[in-house]
Each structure stands twice: as structure tokens, then as C-alpha cells.
Enzyme design. Structure first.
Site, PDB file in Angstrom:
ATOM      1  N   TYR A 177      47.550  -5.687  24.023  1.00  0.00           N
ATOM      2  CA  TYR A 177      48.947  -5.887  24.415  1.00  0.00           C
ATOM      3  C   TYR A 177      49.775  -6.689  23.407  1.00  0.00           C
ATOM      4  O   TYR A 177      50.972  -6.900  23.627  1.00  0.00           O
ATOM      5  CB  TYR A 177      48.997  -6.562  25.797  1.00  0.00           C
ATOM      6  CG  TYR A 177      48.331  -5.743  26.884  1.00  0.00           C
ATOM      7  CD1 TYR A 177      48.865  -4.527  27.281  1.00  0.00           C
ATOM      8  CD2 TYR A 177      47.147  -6.167  27.482  1.00  0.00           C
ATOM      9  CE1 TYR A 177      48.254  -3.760  28.262  1.00  0.00           C
ATOM     10  CE2 TYR A 177      46.523  -5.416  28.469  1.00  0.00           C
ATOM     11  CZ  TYR A 177      47.077  -4.205  28.850  1.00  0.00           C
ATOM     12  OH  TYR A 177      46.470  -3.445  29.821  1.00  0.00           O
ATOM     13  N   GLU A 216      59.141   4.975  33.798  1.00  0.00           N
ATOM     14  CA  GLU A 216      57.845   4.281  33.833  1.00  0.00           C
ATOM     15  C   GLU A 216      57.435   3.972  32.398  1.00  0.00           C
ATOM     16  O   GLU A 216      57.437   4.882  31.550  1.00  0.00           O
ATOM     17  CB  GLU A 216      56.808   5.196  34.491  1.00  0.00           C
ATOM     18  CG  GLU A 216      55.402   4.598  34.498  1.00  0.00           C
ATOM     19  CD  GLU A 216      54.372   5.519  35.158  1.00  0.00           C
ATOM     20  OE1 GLU A 216      54.757   6.544  35.787  1.00  0.00           O
ATOM     21  OE2 GLU A 216      53.171   5.206  35.032  1.00  0.00           O
ATOM     22  N   HIS A 270      54.550   1.905  29.776  1.00  0.00           N
ATOM     23  CA  HIS A 270      53.302   1.162  29.556  1.00  0.00           C
ATOM     24  C   HIS A 270      53.252   0.767  28.091  1.00  0.00           C
ATOM     25  O   HIS A 270      53.664   1.542  27.211  1.00  0.00           O
ATOM     26  CB  HIS A 270      52.082   2.017  29.906  1.00  0.00           C
ATOM     27  CG  HIS A 270      52.037   2.413  31.346  1.00  0.00           C
ATOM     28  ND1 HIS A 270      51.639   1.553  32.346  1.00  0.00           N
ATOM     29  CD2 HIS A 270      52.386   3.577  31.959  1.00  0.00           C
ATOM     30  CE1 HIS A 270      51.735   2.161  33.517  1.00  0.00           C
ATOM     31  NE2 HIS A 270      52.189   3.395  33.310  1.00  0.00           N
ATOM     32  N   ALA A 274      48.799  -2.300  36.691  1.00  0.00           N
ATOM     33  CA  ALA A 274      47.754  -1.539  37.389  1.00  0.00           C
ATOM     34  C   ALA A 274      48.248  -0.901  38.687  1.00  0.00           C
ATOM     35  O   ALA A 274      47.646   0.066  39.169  1.00  0.00           O
ATOM     36  CB  ALA A 274      46.556  -2.441  37.669  1.00  0.00           C
ATOM     37  N   ARG A 284      42.776   5.367  27.320  1.00  0.00           N
ATOM     38  CA  ARG A 284      41.933   4.288  27.865  1.00  0.00           C
ATOM     39  C   ARG A 284      41.044   4.824  28.992  1.00  0.00           C
ATOM     40  O   ARG A 284      40.818   6.019  29.077  1.00  0.00           O
ATOM     41  CB  ARG A 284      42.841   3.144  28.315  1.00  0.00           C
ATOM     42  CG  ARG A 284      43.670   2.573  27.151  1.00  0.00           C
ATOM     43  CD  ARG A 284      44.545   1.422  27.586  1.00  0.00           C
ATOM     44  NE  ARG A 284      43.729   0.294  28.051  1.00  0.00           N
ATOM     45  CZ  ARG A 284      44.239  -0.764  28.691  1.00  0.00           C
ATOM     46  NH1 ARG A 284      45.540  -0.830  28.944  1.00  0.00           N
ATOM     47  NH2 ARG A 284      43.455  -1.745  29.080  1.00  0.00           N
ATOM     48  N   ARG A 340      47.206 -12.411  27.043  1.00  0.00           N
ATOM     49  CA  ARG A 340      46.289 -11.484  27.691  1.00  0.00           C
ATOM     50  C   ARG A 340      45.838 -10.392  26.717  1.00  0.00           C
ATOM     51  O   ARG A 340      46.676  -9.682  26.154  1.00  0.00           O
ATOM     52  CB  ARG A 340      47.044 -10.831  28.851  1.00  0.00           C
ATOM     53  CG  ARG A 340      46.322  -9.712  29.528  1.00  0.00           C
ATOM     54  CD  ARG A 340      47.283  -8.908  30.406  1.00  0.00           C
ATOM     55  NE  ARG A 340      46.556  -7.891  31.126  1.00  0.00           N
ATOM     56  CZ  ARG A 340      47.135  -6.873  31.747  1.00  0.00           C
ATOM     57  NH1 ARG A 340      48.447  -6.750  31.745  1.00  0.00           N
ATOM     58  NH2 ARG A 340      46.404  -5.983  32.369  1.00  0.00           N
ATOM     59  N   PRO A 387      52.098  -6.795  37.859  1.00  0.00           N
ATOM     60  CA  PRO A 387      51.029  -7.793  37.786  1.00  0.00           C
ATOM     61  C   PRO A 387      50.430  -7.976  36.400  1.00  0.00           C
ATOM     62  O   PRO A 387      50.243  -7.010  35.654  1.00  0.00           O
ATOM     63  CB  PRO A 387      49.973  -7.254  38.758  1.00  0.00           C
ATOM     64  CG  PRO A 387      50.288  -5.822  38.937  1.00  0.00           C
ATOM     65  CD  PRO A 387      51.777  -5.695  38.776  1.00  0.00           C
ATOM     66  N   ASN A 388      50.164  -9.236  36.096  1.00  0.00           N
ATOM     67  CA  ASN A 388      49.491  -9.694  34.876  1.00  0.00           C
ATOM     68  C   ASN A 388      50.358  -9.606  33.621  1.00  0.00           C
ATOM     69  O   ASN A 388      49.950 -10.084  32.559  1.00  0.00           O
ATOM     70  CB  ASN A 388      48.167  -8.936  34.653  1.00  0.00           C
ATOM     71  CG  ASN A 388      47.219  -9.124  35.821  1.00  0.00           C
ATOM     72  OD1 ASN A 388      46.963 -10.257  36.220  1.00  0.00           O
ATOM     73  ND2 ASN A 388      46.731  -8.049  36.401  1.00  0.00           N
ATOM     74  N   ASN A 391      57.417  -1.325  34.282  1.00  0.00           N
ATOM     75  CA  ASN A 391      55.990  -1.367  33.958  1.00  0.00           C
ATOM     76  C   ASN A 391      55.284  -1.961  35.171  1.00  0.00           C
ATOM     77  O   ASN A 391      55.322  -3.174  35.389  1.00  0.00           O
ATOM     78  CB  ASN A 391      55.732  -2.222  32.716  1.00  0.00           C
ATOM     79  CG  ASN A 391      54.268  -2.150  32.273  1.00  0.00           C
ATOM     80  OD1 ASN A 391      53.410  -1.682  33.022  1.00  0.00           O
ATOM     81  ND2 ASN A 391      53.985  -2.610  31.069  1.00  0.00           N
TER      82      ASN A 391
HETATM   83  C1  DQA Z   1      49.770  -1.392  31.394  1.00  0.00           C
HETATM   84  C2  DQA Z   1      48.599  -0.409  31.520  1.00  0.00           C
HETATM   85  C3  DQA Z   1      47.896  -0.573  32.847  1.00  0.00           C
HETATM   86  O1  DQA Z   1      46.794   0.315  32.940  1.00  0.00           O
HETATM   87  C4  DQA Z   1      47.366  -1.997  32.985  1.00  0.00           C
HETATM   88  O2  DQA Z   1      46.782  -2.168  34.255  1.00  0.00           O
HETATM   89  C5  DQA Z   1      48.417  -3.020  32.729  1.00  0.00           C
HETATM   90  C6  DQA Z   1      49.328  -2.819  31.618  1.00  0.00           C
HETATM   91  C7  DQA Z   1      50.425  -1.296  29.997  1.00  0.00           C
HETATM   92  O3  DQA Z   1      51.542  -1.778  29.876  1.00  0.00           O
HETATM   93  O4  DQA Z   1      49.816  -0.809  29.048  1.00  0.00           O
HETATM   94  O5  DQA Z   1      48.476  -4.050  33.393  1.00  0.00           O
HETATM   95  O6  DQA Z   1      50.746  -1.046  32.348  1.00  0.00           O
END
Ligand code: DQA
Length: 146
Positions: free
Chosen positions: A23, A102, A104, A81, A111, A18, A10-11, A78
Site C-alpha cells: 500500500y 469503487e 482499490h 475488505a 492477489r 500498513r 476498514p484499515n 475504497n
Molecule cells: C484494498 C484491497 C482490499 O482487498 C483490502 O482488503 C484492503 C485494501 C486496496 O485498496 O487495495 O483493505 O481495498
């Protein structure tokens, strides 16, 4: 031919727009083009094919893990959240055979404390966090043996 999937949750479709201070400014389609070209130049002894899929929906991410998780060489995930909330995604990673890394983009441990916990990490081959978009390339290198 070995297939590798980059799976974004998501996102992450909003990368480039964003919170660029966290990011970055690059949109992911652009980055995938770069990674595809890089993969082609590196595929010398063995051929690798990179696939990309993004969804904002937890169940669709689970379906994708099931779809590729018994035939692909590796999955770079990735989960956004959902990493911090989803037991269902953790179960999906446990259920499949393909190893998952995994990733990020940001360093989740630097954070908010709710980002320090991931339900996925224990079932993944490893975790790469905090290297910007390079987190994906580092995971790809691992699966390509580079
Ligand atoms: C993320 C880190 C997560 O905490 C966050 O919710 C994201 C992006 C990252 O790539 O840094 O959506 O996965």
C-alpha cells in the site's frame, strides 16, 4: 459548487504504516492535502470541493453513503475488505442517487482469490484498481471531467 467525497473503509486509516510493500509509505492525510491542493488548481470553470471520511465500521460507512448520496456529485469509495463481504454496502450504493466509483490501491485481481469478488462493483459507475494512491486521483479526474 460540486461536492465529491472520498470514503475509506476498514484499515485504511493505517495507510503509510500498513503493509507498505503493498500500500506504499504515504499516510492518507498527507495525500488528501495534496489532492485538495490539486483540486483547487484544477477547479477553473467549475468549483469542486473534496471531502474525506474514513471509518472502520460498516454501519457508519452506510450512514455516510445515505448522508451524502442524494446531494453530492460523486463518491470515490475504497471499502477495503468490505468490498469482498458486504451486501449491506452494496444495497446502500444501490439505494442512493450519487454515482460511486469503487477504488482499490492494490490490483485486487493479482492477489488472493477472495479479493477477486466485489459485491459493490455491479452497482458502481466503474472500478479503478491497482494504481496505488493514484487510483483515487483517476476517479477524481472522472468526476471533474478531466
Ligand atoms: C484494498 C484491497 C482490499 O482487498 C483490502 O482488503 C484492503 C485494501 C486496496 O485498496 O487495495 O483493505 O481495498
Amino acid at each position: 459548487m460540486k461536492n465529491i467525497l472520498i470514503l475509506n473503509g476498514p484499515n485504511l486509516n493505517l495507510l503509510g504504516k500498513r503493509e507498505p510493500e503493498i500500500y506504499g509509505n504515504t499516510d492518507f492525510e498527507h495525500y488528501i492535502d495534496y489532492l485538495n491542493r490539486w483540486t483547487d488548481t484544477q477547479s477553473k470553470k467549475e468549483e469542486f470541493h473534496l471531502h474525506y471520511f474514513q471509518s472502520n465500521v460498516e454501519g457508519i460507512l452506510i450512514d455516510k453513503l445515505h448522508e451524502v448520496g442524494f446531494s453530492y456529485h460523486g463518491i470515490i469509495f475504497n471499502a477495503g475488505a468490505y468490498a469482498h463481504t458486504s451486501i449491506a454496502l452494496a444495497d446502500a450504493i444501490r439505494a442512493i442517487q450519487t454515482p460511486v466509483i469503487e477504488v482499490h490501491i492494490s490490483n485486487v485481481h493479482a492477489r488472493e482469490s477472495f479479493r477477486h469478488q466485489s459485491y459493490l462493483s455491479a452497482y458502481c459507475e466503474g472500478i479503478i484498481t491497482g494504481f496505488g494512491l493514484n487510483s483515487y486521483k483517476l476517479a477524481l479526474r472522472y468526476f471533474m471531467g478531466l
